[in-house]
Motif scaffolding. Structure first.
Motif, PDB file in Angstrom:
ATOM      1  N   PRO B 101     -34.480 -41.687  -5.912  1.00  0.00           N
ATOM      2  CA  PRO B 101     -35.030 -40.516  -6.591  1.00  0.00           C
ATOM      3  C   PRO B 101     -34.224 -39.264  -6.233  1.00  0.00           C
ATOM      4  O   PRO B 101     -33.741 -39.136  -5.105  1.00  0.00           O
ATOM      5  N   LYS B 102     -34.072 -38.382  -7.221  1.00  0.00           N
ATOM      6  CA  LYS B 102     -33.327 -37.143  -6.984  1.00  0.00           C
ATOM      7  C   LYS B 102     -34.116 -36.266  -6.005  1.00  0.00           C
ATOM      8  O   LYS B 102     -35.344 -36.262  -6.032  1.00  0.00           O
ATOM      9  N   PRO B 103     -33.437 -35.498  -5.128  1.00  0.00           N
ATOM     10  CA  PRO B 103     -34.174 -34.607  -4.232  1.00  0.00           C
ATOM     11  C   PRO B 103     -34.971 -33.591  -5.023  1.00  0.00           C
ATOM     12  O   PRO B 103     -34.500 -33.051  -6.016  1.00  0.00           O
ATOM     13  N   GLY B 104     -36.206 -33.370  -4.623  1.00  0.00           N
ATOM     14  CA  GLY B 104     -37.093 -32.471  -5.353  1.00  0.00           C
ATOM     15  C   GLY B 104     -36.746 -31.013  -5.104  1.00  0.00           C
ATOM     16  O   GLY B 104     -35.814 -30.687  -4.359  1.00  0.00           O
ATOM     17  N   LEU B 105     -37.518 -30.139  -5.744  1.00  0.00           N
ATOM     18  CA  LEU B 105     -37.266 -28.706  -5.668  1.00  0.00           C
ATOM     19  C   LEU B 105     -37.366 -28.207  -4.230  1.00  0.00           C
ATOM     20  O   LEU B 105     -36.536 -27.442  -3.751  1.00  0.00           O
ATOM     21  N   TYR B 106     -38.399 -28.680  -3.501  1.00  0.00           N
ATOM     22  CA  TYR B 106     -38.638 -28.229  -2.137  1.00  0.00           C
ATOM     23  C   TYR B 106     -37.482 -28.652  -1.229  1.00  0.00           C
ATOM     24  O   TYR B 106     -36.982 -27.869  -0.420  1.00  0.00           O
ATOM     25  N   GLN B 107     -37.042 -29.924  -1.422  1.00  0.00           N
ATOM     26  CA  GLN B 107     -35.936 -30.444  -0.625  1.00  0.00           C
ATOM     27  C   GLN B 107     -34.671 -29.624  -0.850  1.00  0.00           C
ATOM     28  O   GLN B 107     -33.957 -29.278   0.088  1.00  0.00           O
TER      29      GLN B 107
END
Lengths: 243, 189
Positions: B101-107
């Motif tokens: 999964p692509k890193p999320g906004l927070y990451q």
């Protein structure tokens, strides 16, 4: 909503940081790829196409092309010797599931794979009002989905019918010549799976590419040459009835 | 200069125009993406973003790195130029490991402010274990006929059969080994 001066002082820098984040762009993915050293095109050999539909299916898989839309498709022509200007053309589901069996008759049959011609003087990029579609320095016609408004001028302008409005993203979508693959040194998905070699990715700036010898020694044509689009999908053995 | 004595309002107005133009330049500087105009009237960074699309087909070179036995068998036969994924389907994930999964906004925010290190793409996708994604064995009854069913529209030199008459209902691989289909190439199992 009332915002105090103190809250405003906190919010403004936060908004600035957020906007910076929005503007942050993805860096170049393949550092070893030099755009100016390539000029991509495609060689399509009509005499080799068997109408299996592998290219259409592979394109859908590779590029997540939505159901009912096609970045590439295959047409079957049925031309009588007496009326060359009115061929019967079929392309059931873009040729994705192959074609019905054709029985031998007095007319001529052949398959024509179609796709974006990646024109050097492309009409579709000239009509874009916002600079969302362009001919990249390596000769690939691309759409910037972040800039596209979905006005569909380019869909109308393409003389080859190669563009559509993506039903979910609501922006113009088209063949990227598998830009994510060719910049990594791979061939396109359609060329990779073509069992007879009817499609070949060519690089006109590569002096070692066999395309130069091929173009010199074969009767090669592009679609609608009278429109002077600078099309780079080269068709070998193209019948005069093909539109 | 007496003609300009009563022109103060014009200068104030001109000043407003100049100010508005300066504000326009500042706003434009922040709104127009940096790479716009880098190569032409478009966003140069768009090419990198389009090139970031994940591949699904690995390409036959990747297959042949490990499956050299099959590559050798195929090399001498009629299917020498039919690439692996033409029949076996898209298998990039078999080579590169399943997509993470692509890193999320927070990451990504943490990475941006320096609280986390950016993930290494090589760690995100690894092929320590190709068996996590394996190809399904193709069914020759549907696979072979896709290309080899006789039709007047196919090139005359291309091998074509009428499947119903040709094999009497037997699967193709009874006589033809798909990697090297000639019967005298040891097709029958």
């Amino acid at each position: 909503m009332n915002i105090s001066r103190r809250q405003m002082l906190v919010l403004l820098p936060a908004a600035a940081v957020a906007w910076k984040f929005v503007l942050a762009e993805t860096p170049e993915q393949s550092p070893n790829y030099k755009m100016t050293e390539h000029w991509w095109g495609m060689l399509i050999d009509i005499s080799k196409c068997i109408g299996c539909g592998n290219c259409v299916r592979a394109c859908r898989t590779e590029n997540d092309v939505p159901e009912g839309f096609y970045r590439t498709w295959v047409e079957r022509y049925h031309v009588s010797d007496e009326n060359m200007t009115e061929p019967e053309v079929i392309s059931p589901a873009g040729g994705e599931n192959g074609f019905p069996v054709a029985a031998e008759d007095s007319k001529k049959y052949f398959f024509v794979p179609k796709m974006c011609n990646h024109c050097a003087d492309s009409p579709c990029t000239q009509v874009c009002p916002v600079g969302a579609t362009f001919v990249a320095p390596d000769g690939v016609v691309l759409v910037d989905p972040k800039y596209c408004l979905g006005c569909a001028y380019c869909v109308q302008a393409c003389p080859y019918g190669c563009r559509y409005i993506h039903p979910k993203k609501e922006v113009a979508d088209k063949c990227t010549l598998c830009y994510h693959r060719i910049t990594q040194g791979l061939t396109t998905a359609c060329c990779e799976v073509c069992p007879t070699g009817a499609r070949q990715l060519v690089d006109l700036k590569d002096p070692k590419d066999p395309i130069h010898e091929f173009l010199k020694t074969h009767a090669v044509q592009v679609l609608k040459p009278q429109m002077a689009t600078g099309a780079k999908a080269f068709y070998n053995g193209l019948d005069g009835s093909v539109r | 200069m007496s003609g300009l004595k009563d022109a103060g309002h014009l200068f104030r107005f001109a000043g407003l125009f100049v100010l508005a133009f300066l504000i326009f330049l500042v706003v434009r500087h922040y709104i127009v993406p940096k790479s716009f105009g880098q190569y032409g009237h478009y966003r140069g960074a768009a090419m990198g973003e389009i090139a970031a699309h994940p591949a699904k087909f690995a390409g036959h070179d990747a297959c042949e790195t490990c499956h050299s036995d099959i590559a050798d068998k195929k090399k001498t036969g009629k299917h020498a130029h039919v690439n692996c994924e033409a029949c076996h389907g898209a298998l990039y994930q078999h080579v590169a490991g399943p997509e993470q999964p692509k890193p999320g906004l927070y990451q990504r925010f943490l990475v941006m402010v320096g609280k986390a290190i950016p993930p290494d793409p090589a760690v995100l996708r690894h092929a320590d274990d190709p068996s996590t994604v394996v190809p399904v064995k193709p069914d020759t009854a549907t696979l072979c006929v896709r290309c080899h069913t006789a039709s007047a529209a196919k090139p005359k030199g291309f091998p074509q059969v009428n499947p119903a008459e040709h094999s009497n209902g037997m699967p193709c691989e009874t006589c033809h080994q798909p990697h090297n289909p000639a019967i005298d190439a040891g097709g029958a199992k």
